[in-house]
Design a protein around this motif. Structure first.
Motif, mmCIF file in Angstrom:
data_model
loop_
_atom_site.group_PDB
_atom_site.id
_atom_site.type_symbol
_atom_site.label_atom_id
_atom_site.label_comp_id
_atom_site.label_asym_id
_atom_site.label_seq_id
_atom_site.Cartn_x
_atom_site.Cartn_y
_atom_site.Cartn_z
ATOM 1 N N PRO A 4 0.797 -1.239 0.000
ATOM 2 C CA PRO A 4 0.000 0.000 0.000
ATOM 3 C C PRO A 4 0.829 1.288 0.000
ATOM 4 O O PRO A 4 0.419 2.279 -0.578
ATOM 5 N N HIS A 7 1.834 1.815 -3.487
ATOM 6 C CA HIS A 7 0.617 2.127 -4.239
ATOM 7 C C HIS A 7 0.243 3.602 -4.065
ATOM 8 O O HIS A 7 0.014 4.312 -5.045
ATOM 9 N N TYR A 8 0.206 4.083 -2.845
ATOM 10 C CA TYR A 8 -0.198 5.467 -2.601
ATOM 11 C C TYR A 8 0.917 6.460 -2.918
ATOM 12 O O TYR A 8 0.641 7.628 -3.197
ATOM 13 N N ILE A 11 0.708 7.760 -6.614
ATOM 14 C CA ILE A 11 -0.329 8.720 -7.019
ATOM 15 C C ILE A 11 0.265 10.096 -7.309
ATOM 16 O O ILE A 11 -0.011 10.673 -8.365
ATOM 17 N N ALA A 60 -6.542 5.688 -6.748
ATOM 18 C CA ALA A 60 -7.037 6.150 -5.452
ATOM 19 C C ALA A 60 -8.170 5.285 -4.909
ATOM 20 O O ALA A 60 -8.359 5.203 -3.703
ATOM 21 N N GLU A 62 -10.221 1.641 -4.360
ATOM 22 C CA GLU A 62 -9.911 0.218 -4.228
ATOM 23 C C GLU A 62 -10.571 -0.608 -5.328
ATOM 24 O O GLU A 62 -10.002 -1.529 -5.864
#
Length: 106
Positions: A4, A7-8, A11, A60, A62
């Motif tokens: 995660p 993943h974030y 962005i 952003a 899921e």
């Protein structure tokens, strides 16, 4: 599955890269707007910005909500119109129907 944090963290990278691509596309349109390809480049700019927004929203969230399916469909429609315009302009240029400033030759 990607961690995660990675993943974030991706962005902001996507936002920065897509902003730079959108600015370059807009600058290209400002140069070529009076050319036969001006409309096609404007559509390409719009498609690039929309594609970037789509990917940010996709990262952003899921899951992929219905709105993203509609958004992706609109982006694909813009891309199809862009390709169609490019084919039409190519044929017109081959037949000599357009001058260098985008005006039709009668």
């Amino acid at each position: 599955m990607v961690h995660p944090v990675i993943h974030y963290a991706s962005i902001p990278l996507v936002i920065i890269i897509s902003t730079v691509a959108g600015v370059f596309a807009l600058l290209s349109w400002r140069i070529f707007r009076n050319s036969p390809f001006g409309t096609a480049i404007a559509l390409l700019t719009l498609g690039m910005v929309a594609m970037a927004a789509y990917h940010v929203i996709l990262l952003a969230t899921e899951t992929e909500p219905f709105v993203l399916h509609v958004f992706r469909s609109a982006i694909n429609t813009i891309i199809a119109i862009f390709i169609g315009l490019m084919v039409i302009r190519h044929r017109q240029l081959r037949q000599g129907q357009i001058t260098g400033d985008g005006e039709w030759v009668d």
